[in-house]
Design an enzyme around this catalytic site. Structure first.
Site, PDB file in Angstrom:
ATOM      1  CB  CYS A  62    -102.171  76.641  12.169  1.00  0.00           C
ATOM      2  SG  CYS A  62    -101.605  75.257  12.012  1.00  0.00           S
ATOM      3  CE1 TYR A 115    -105.148  78.897   7.616  1.00  0.00           C
ATOM      4  CE2 TYR A 115    -106.584  78.237   5.189  1.00  0.00           C
ATOM      5  CZ  TYR A 115    -105.614  77.639   6.758  1.00  0.00           C
ATOM      6  OH  TYR A 115    -106.111  76.687   7.191  1.00  0.00           O
ATOM      7  CB  SER A 165    -103.580  73.501   8.584  1.00  0.00           C
ATOM      8  OG  SER A 165    -103.282  74.683   9.257  1.00  0.00           O
ATOM      9  NE  ARG A 176     -77.017 109.246   6.638  1.00  0.00           N
ATOM     10  CZ  ARG A 176     -75.966 109.508   7.270  1.00  0.00           C
ATOM     11  NH1 ARG A 176     -74.999 108.213   7.113  1.00  0.00           N
ATOM     12  NH2 ARG A 176     -75.679 109.348   8.528  1.00  0.00           N
ATOM     13  CD  GLU A 202     -98.801  68.725  14.203  1.00  0.00           C
ATOM     14  OE1 GLU A 202     -98.635  69.746  14.294  1.00  0.00           O
ATOM     15  OE2 GLU A 202    -100.081  68.745  14.450  1.00  0.00           O
ATOM     16  CG  HIS A 216     -98.057  76.274  27.860  1.00  0.00           C
ATOM     17  ND1 HIS A 216     -98.195  77.671  29.556  1.00  0.00           N
ATOM     18  CD2 HIS A 216     -98.912  75.571  27.938  1.00  0.00           C
ATOM     19  CE1 HIS A 216     -99.572  77.135  29.509  1.00  0.00           C
ATOM     20  NE2 HIS A 216    -100.208  76.830  28.823  1.00  0.00           N
ATOM     21  NE  ARG A 252    -104.089  71.145  17.468  1.00  0.00           N
ATOM     22  CZ  ARG A 252    -102.927  71.638  17.436  1.00  0.00           C
ATOM     23  NH1 ARG A 252    -102.101  71.840  16.841  1.00  0.00           N
ATOM     24  NH2 ARG A 252    -103.160  72.298  19.705  1.00  0.00           N
ATOM     25  CG  MET A 266     -59.788 106.218   4.852  1.00  0.00           C
ATOM     26  SD  MET A 266     -59.177 106.686   4.292  1.00  0.00           S
ATOM     27  CE  MET A 266     -60.472 107.734   3.506  1.00  0.00           C
ATOM     28  NE  ARG A 326     -67.095 113.272   4.192  1.00  0.00           N
ATOM     29  CZ  ARG A 326     -67.219 114.581   3.372  1.00  0.00           C
ATOM     30  NH1 ARG A 326     -67.212 114.569   2.211  1.00  0.00           N
ATOM     31  NH2 ARG A 326     -67.503 114.905   4.926  1.00  0.00           N
ATOM     32  N   GLY A 373     -65.953 100.396   9.170  1.00  0.00           N
ATOM     33  CA  GLY A 373     -65.388  99.458   9.484  1.00  0.00           C
ATOM     34  C   GLY A 373     -63.643 100.442   7.842  1.00  0.00           C
ATOM     35  CE  LYS A 404     -69.714 109.299   2.908  1.00  0.00           C
ATOM     36  NZ  LYS A 404     -70.170 109.366   3.996  1.00  0.00           N
ATOM     37  N   GLY A 415     -98.444  72.559  10.239  1.00  0.00           N
ATOM     38  CA  GLY A 415     -98.061  72.837  11.842  1.00  0.00           C
ATOM     39  C   GLY A 415     -96.415  73.053  11.919  1.00  0.00           C
ATOM     40  CB  THR A 416     -94.317  75.739  10.494  1.00  0.00           C
ATOM     41  OG1 THR A 416     -94.854  76.911  11.118  1.00  0.00           O
ATOM     42  CG2 THR A 416     -94.362  75.413   8.661  1.00  0.00           C
ATOM     43  CG  ASN A 417     -95.550  75.492  16.559  1.00  0.00           C
ATOM     44  OD1 ASN A 417     -94.723  77.319  15.560  1.00  0.00           O
ATOM     45  ND2 ASN A 417     -96.544  76.318  16.696  1.00  0.00           N
ATOM     46  CG  ASP A 418     -95.380  69.345  16.949  1.00  0.00           C
ATOM     47  OD1 ASP A 418     -94.563  69.025  17.941  1.00  0.00           O
ATOM     48  OD2 ASP A 418     -96.852  70.147  16.779  1.00  0.00           O
TER      49      ASP A 418
HETATM   50  C1  PEP Z   1     -97.708  73.029  15.360  1.00  0.00           C
HETATM   51  O1  PEP Z   1     -97.164  72.511  15.179  1.00  0.00           O
HETATM   52  O2  PEP Z   1     -97.449  73.843  14.018  1.00  0.00           O
HETATM   53  C2  PEP Z   1     -98.976  74.298  15.706  1.00  0.00           C
HETATM   54  C3  PEP Z   1     -99.507  75.043  15.273  1.00  0.00           C
HETATM   55  O3  PEP Z   1     -99.971  72.935  16.585  1.00  0.00           O
HETATM   56  P1  PEP Z   1     -98.565  73.012  17.746  1.00  0.00           P
HETATM   57  O4  PEP Z   1     -98.138  74.051  18.310  1.00  0.00           O
HETATM   58  O5  PEP Z   1    -100.036  73.173  18.852  1.00  0.00           O
HETATM   59  O6  PEP Z   1     -98.242  71.679  18.315  1.00  0.00           O
HETATM   60 MG    MG Z   2     -98.273  70.942  16.405  1.00  0.00          MG
END
Ligand code: PEP
Ligand code: MG
Length: 915
Positions: A865, A885, A798, A373, A779, A489, A651, A128, A117, A126, A47, A800-803
């Site tokens: 991915c 990428y 690549s 602001r 992964e 899924h 894949r 004054m 103020r 929170g 302010k 595979g950050t899910n697994d």
């Molecule tokens: C992963 O595991 O990040 C991945 C891309 O493969 P999937 O989700 O098919 O297991």
């Molecule tokens: Mg996977």
């Protein structure tokens, strides 16, 4: 109860101990600017910095001063005491206000009133908030009455001051004061505060003062300097209030930031019909149009606008006419002041180079700016304002790119719920795939398909989805599940298809036999319309109106600018021709993940896939594979054609077996027919294949290692299709064949032999070669750690950050939704780690794998991915570790492009600081 009225002062020791703490503004002065801080938020608070900034460009700001945040820090360092020097500095600040206003603090003849103020670097609930009319006492109130010529106004001001001071400085129970006001109104038969006369208000002040004496044990302070120090102490005191501490903890605000205190001359919008008060935005915060937007009230104070007792009037004539309102706009009622205000709006935008949210007051025809602001805005407005401002030359294209929140783009690409439409919310699940959809609730895929074929909009509601539901998911406008997290899924497939999805709505009980779902006491039968909002997770009864997205215009322009600064390539996770087309339209630069098992979901193929999985021996498998080969080849050919000449990562099969095994009698019967074996044999085989932990079971390359003929068939289909497309179109695709769930070098080595042999066989048969790469997903933690070794056989990694998240955290991606919410609430993880990368843990593994992979193969291609490839914060991390990428589902491509561009800009800025 606070006792801030007796501040402790300590003498300063030596010149170093007396830095400057007070910064004046207004009347041609702007000390913040003079010190080279130029409205520095860190020093003056948000302010204070903006008041100083407005003063520095000559806007009419009521004069005042800011006690800096550094004073707050010192106040606590010295055991809640002020340095002696502050007294003189504050006196100088008051003298500055007196000099400009011609009024004097505590003067009976012409009293100066101020507001006090708080103002931290960021606005903080929170703390004054505000004390108005400070400087009034039993004597000065008479002076105010004389000067203003309005007894009622003076006593009303005093009444408000005592009430506010008692509440926020003395921290007395404000209920008693409210009650006294109500009683006073009742006694007079008054409806509104404004119906009370000067004498009524005088009596009310007496009551208030009595209440203070009773509750606080001391009389209401009459010395205006005591009042001021009390308020200053209360602001600093509120920095360590429990509420402020909680807010800081939740928002990662360091305690040593401190707050500033702003003391400013009061101006009054309630001094008759030439006075007014209002709020405004310099552009439309909903649509982003370049039109002033705001409201004002004649003869009123700021709180009256907010309180909603009187209906505010429009600022502009156009807005009034559009709304069909009668009461004159400010443009019509006060044309001269309105003209000044419009000039101020333009000056503010030029100075701050952003849309501003403003508070102003008009006191007897004189305009005063109280606050400015950056204004909050919708996603649509953010996009339009950024592009417009760049085109107006107010900001650069890079700044426009940096200003739009990538996650907001998601909202813009899908139809969204009309914010004005009423909603009957039944429950809330996870916002699994953005967009809103309405349709008849159906509880199985067959019904979804059948009803959709006859032209009905349906929402597929399932406990959870599996590959057999794919055709129903395709047919549905949206998907709702009772179980499953953000990488379940349903969530993954829906995002890929661009279908809105709400997953894991735990309050939902589905009775598929009765064709009904229940949420608490509400029941929804098959065919009843429901609406889901995949951006918020809300599930609603009935239809809610939606608004359609706009993909050209500002959106297209911003994307072009983003691509100019982006280093990371953006690919897509897609396996159907339709998804590939959408992805290309959204700017995908290739495929980062084609999950071949998803290509088998088709009802016509799933039987052959099941036959393959359930076959007792290689011969049985080859029979099924021979049926699948031409279908796979045709799919790949179509995808390669759409992606003309771009890299396509295919894949090889990675089916968690439980997703593919038959469950129903008729499914077994169908596979038995196709395979020419008995149902009982099949059931026995299915029982043999049952796994307790399918995500850690016989999936990924483990399938290829045990049944190499599966990968051999797939590799053959890929290469045959690639050579055919190269021949036909002249644009040779670049297949990147990817092996899933590798943990050891040997696994990849074995699979690479199978792939290379298939390639050589196809090239020999066709008499033509094409370029291709073989690489692997990373992964599993072991793969990340052994990346140097694995890179000998991998041209690319690549992530595979899910697994990788599932296996690093030891948290099941399908079951996490049940407890992750609590984990996030408790701050164990800052965000759902399946949505936004756990940079500390999973990120560390990625960093290690990238380094080790590059140590073996300097030019190894690196991408991501997992679902994180579409998440802005995770993309910033990918830029940090210099991946090549990211890959995201089609509808997330634009957000990924924008996030990648922003990540590039941040990196460039960091580099320029460090050099
Ligand atoms: C992963 O595991 O990040 C991945 C891309 O493969 P999937 O989700 O098919 O297991
Ligand atoms: Mg996977």
């Amino acid at each position: 109860m606070a006792d801030s009225l007796n501040p402790t002062f300590r003498s300063d020791t030596g010149p170093a101990a007396t830095p400057r703490y007070v910064y004046r503004f207004g009347g041609g002065v702007s000390d913040g600017g003079d010190t080279g801080h130029g409205g520095d938020k860190n020093l003056l608070g948000g302010k204070g910095a903006n008041l100083d900034g407005m003063a520095s460009i000559g806007l009419p700001v009521p004069p005042g001063f800011t006690i800096s945040t550094a004073m707050c820090t010192r106040y606590y360092e010295e055991g809640q005491a002020f340095p002696d020097s502050l007294r003189a500095e504050v006196a100088k600040g008051i003298a500055h206000i007196e000099g400009i206003t011609g009024k004097a603090f505590g003067d009976v003849a012409n009293p100066l009133l101020v507001s006090v103020r708080s103002g931290a670097r960021v606005s903080m609930p929170g703390m004054m908030d505000t004390v108005l009319n400070l400087g009034l006492n039993d004597a000065t109130v008479e002076g105010l009455a004389r000067v203003s010529g309005d007894q009622r106004f003076a006593w009303d001001s005093y009444r408000r001051f005592v009430q506010m001071y008692a509440d926020v400085v003395l921290e007395l129970d404000h209920g008693a004061f409210e009650e006294a006001l109500e009683i006073a109104k009742e006694d007079k038969g008054a409806q509104l505060d404004t119906d009370l006369s000067a004498d009524d208000l005088k009596a009310l002040v007496a009551t208030y003062k009595r209440l203070v004496q009773e509750e606080w044990g001391r009389p209401f302070p009459q010395d205006v300097h005591d009042q001021l120090w009390g308020a200053v102490g209360a602001v600093f005191g509120s920095w360590q209030s429990e509420r402020a501490k909680v807010y800081r903890r939740l928002n990662d605000i360091p305690a040593n930031w401190g707050t500033a205190v702003n003391v400013q001359a009061m101006v009054f919008g309630n001094m008759g019909d030439t006075s007014a008060t209002g709020v405004a935005f310099t552009r439309d915060p909903a649509k982003g149009d370049r039109a002033y937007y705001g409201e004002f009230l004649i003869n009123a104070q700021g709180e009256d606008v907010v309180a909603g007792i009187r209906t505010p009037q429009y600022l502009t004539k156009v807005a009034r006419e559009t709304a069909g309102a009668k009461a004159a706009s400010m443009e019509e009622a006060m044309p001269e002041v309105y003209g000044q205000l419009a000039k101020v709006f333009d000056l503010l935008e030029t100075h701050y180079r952003d849309m501003q949210d403003i508070e102003f007051t008009v006191e007897r025809g004189q305009l005063w700016m109280l606050q400015t602001r950056s204004g909050k805005r919708t996603a649509k407005a953010a996009l339009k304002i950024a592009v417009d401002m760049a085109e107006e030359g107010l900001i650069s294209q890079e700044e426009a790119v940096a200003r739009v929140d990538p996650s907001a783009l998601d909202q813009l690409l899908h139809p969204t719920l009309d914010p004005a439409a009423p909603r009957d919310v039944l429950t809330k699940g996870l916002p699994a795939s953005p967009g809103a959809a309405s349709g008849a609730a159906v509880f199985d895929a067959e019904t979804a398909q059948a009803w959709a074929e006859r032209g009905e909009a349906v929402i597929l509601v399932r406990v959870e989805t599996s590959p057999e539901d794919i055709h129903g998911m395709h047919a549905a406008r949206g998907i709702l599940t009772a179980r499953g997290g953000m990488t379940s899924h349903a969530a993954v497939v829906a995002r890929g298809m661009g279908r809105p999805c709400v997953s894991g709505a735990g309050a939902l009980t589905i009775d598929a036999r009765q064709r009904r779902m229940r949420i608490g006491t509400r029941e929804i039968d098959e065919g009843e319309t429901i609406t889901i909002d995949g951006a918020t997770g809300e599930v609603m009864a009935g239809e809610v109106a939606t608004v359609q997205p706009e993909l050209s215009g500002d959106f297209g322009t911003l994307m072009v600018w983003a691509d100019k600064v982006r280093r990371l390539r953006v690919r897509t996770n897609a396996e159907t021709p339709a998804d590939c087309r959408v992805a290309r339209d959204f700017g995908a630069e290739g495929i980062g993940l084609c999950r071949t098992e998803h290509m088998f979901f088709d009802a016509a193929r799933i039987t052959a896939v099941r036959q393959m999985i359930l076959a007792e021996d290689e011969r049985g498998r080859r029979v099924a594979l021979d049926r699948l080969l031409p279908e796979q080849r045709a799919d790949f050919a179509e995808i390669f054609t759409i992606m003309a000449g771009l890299p396509c990562t295919i894949r090889l099969l990675d089916p968690p077996l439980h997703e593919f095994l038959p469950h129903e009698e008729e499914e077994f019967a169908e596979v038995a027919r196709a395979a020419g074996v008995g149902v009982e044999t099949l059931k026995r085989r299915a029982a043999e294949l049952h796994e307790f932990n399918p995500m850690l079971g016989h999936r990924g390359c483990r399938l290829g290692v045990t049944y190499p003929e599966i990968y051999e068939m797939q590799a053959r289909a890929i290469f045959e299709a690639a050579v055919d497309v190269a021949e036909k179109t002249g644009a040779a695709p670049i297949p990147e064949v990817m092996v899933p769930l590798v943990g050891t070098r040997r696994e990849l080595e074995l699979m690479k032999v199978v792939i290379d042999q298939a390639a050589e066989a196809v090239f020999a048969e066709k008499g033509r070669r094409i370029d291709y790469l073989v690489g692997t997903m990373i992964e599993l933690p072991r793969a990340a750690l052994r990346a140097a070794d694995i890179a000998h056989d991998a041209a690319f990694f690549s992530f595979g950050t899910n697994d990788l998240t599932q296996t690093t955290l030891g948290v099941s991606r399908d079951d996490a939704a049940r407890f992750l919410g609590v984990y996030v609430d408790q701050g164990i993880y800052a965000k759902d780690p399946f949505v936004s990368l756990d940079v500390e843990g999973v990120g560390e593994l990625i960093r290690i794998a990238a380094e080790r992979g590059r140590s073996t193969r300097a030019d190894i291609k690196l991408g991501i991915c997992g679902e994180h490839g579409g998440d802005p914060a995770s993309i910033a991390f990918c830029e940090e570790v210099a991946l090549d990428y990211v890959s995201a589902s089609p509808y997330r491509i634009p957000a990924a492009r924008l996030a990648a561009a922003q990540a590039s800009l941040v990196r460039a800025a960091q580099r320029s600081i460090s050099t």
